[in-house]
Design an enzyme around this catalytic site. Structure first.
Site, short mmCIF file in Angstrom:
data_model
loop_
_atom_site.label_atom_id
_atom_site.label_comp_id
_atom_site.label_asym_id
_atom_site.label_seq_id
_atom_site.Cartn_x
_atom_site.Cartn_y
_atom_site.Cartn_z
CG HIS A 1 -2.20 0.72 0.84
ND1 HIS A 1 -1.54 2.37 1.47
CD2 HIS A 1 -2.94 0.98 0.54
CE1 HIS A 1 -2.37 3.08 1.09
NE2 HIS A 1 -4.36 1.99 0.72
CD GLU B 1 -5.16 3.08 -2.91
OE1 GLU B 1 -6.15 2.83 -2.68
OE2 GLU B 1 -4.43 2.98 -2.40
O1 G3P Z 1 -6.27 1.66 0.80
C1 G3P Z 1 -7.46 3.25 0.21
C2 G3P Z 1 -6.95 4.11 -0.45
O2 G3P Z 1 -5.46 4.66 -0.14
C3 G3P Z 1 -7.98 5.03 -1.15
O3 G3P Z 1 -7.99 6.53 0.60
O4 G3P Z 1 -9.78 7.22 1.56
O5 G3P Z 1 -8.61 8.04 -0.56
O6 G3P Z 1 -10.15 6.38 -0.52
P1 G3P Z 1 -9.42 7.04 0.30
#
Ligand code: G3P
Length: 222
Positions: free
Chosen positions: A93, A141
């Protein structure tokens, strides 16, 4: 597990720690069962056992190390989280990054234990590298959108499309999730239209005034 997948990362938020992790997982379970959508709860590692004893939805770890049983201290093993009741794990992550060689060891250890693997990545190049290790999922992400409330599926659809295309070329069996800023049903729908198998999210549910209502909205357009 049925697709699409909604993976809710509890992070270290106070709202989803200890007994509150159990309540949060119960909301996930209720919405998952009521709407027939797969929702995965990802509590902190010490909360896995209490959560897994309380709900029947899949529970994943936020991290594992690629070491086995033996003379290691302060590590998290695949066998230990499996024994605690988890059936999968995030690896790498953005908030818990590890070296590529360590991602490889962690994926191997997880597979040996029969755990589902989600390798998180920050860009298309890292996504491609992760796909060569054949995890079950990669989750793209962009770090700058994490916790921003700006959904990656709308703010940067090209990175999601690019990740889907890159993974398809390298290993079509690996599925792609996307995450960062996802909080609404329309963000999930946009992610699925871009070719993903689901989303990974945190603050949109955990920090919501009413997490149950936030989950209901999320699954509303599937
Ligand atoms: O693991 C999920 C993440 O990093 C995204 O976070 O708060 O933007 O949904 P968020």
């Amino acid at each position: 597990m049925k697709k699409p997948l909604i993976v809710v990362n509890f992070k270290t938020y106070a709202e989803s720690t200890g007994e509150k992790a159990v309540s949060m997982a119960r909301y996930c379970e209720e919405v998952s069962h009521a709407h027939g959508v797969s929702i995965v709860a990802v509590p902190q590692i010490p909360d896995i056992y209490r959560v897994a004893c309380s709900v029947k939805i899949p529970v994943y770890a936020q991290h594992i190390d690629g070491v086995g049983a033996g003379s290691f201290t302060g590590h998290v093993t695949a066998d230990c989280i499996l024994a605690a009741g988890a059936c999968g794990t995030l690896i790498n992550h953005s908030e818990r990054r590890i070296l590529l060689s360590d991602i490889d060891s962690a994926v191997r250890a997880a597979k040996k234990a029969g755990l589902t693997t989600i390798v998180c990545t920050n860009n298309i190049a890292v996504t491609s590298a992760a796909a060569t290790l054949s995890p079950d999922f990669v989750a793209i992400e962009p770090p700058e959108l994490i916790g921003s409330g700006i959904p990656v599926s709308k703010a940067d659809p090209d990175i999601v499309r690019g990740a889907v295309a890159a993974v398809k070329k390298i290993n079509p069996e690996v599925e792609v999730l996307c995450g960062a800023g996802i909080s609404k049903g329309e963000d999930v729908a946009a992610a699925l239209e871009l070719g993903t198998s689901g989303v990974l999210l945190a603050s949109g549910v955990i920090k919501a005034k009413d997490p149950r209502a936030a989950l209901l909205d999320l699954v509303g357009k599937i």
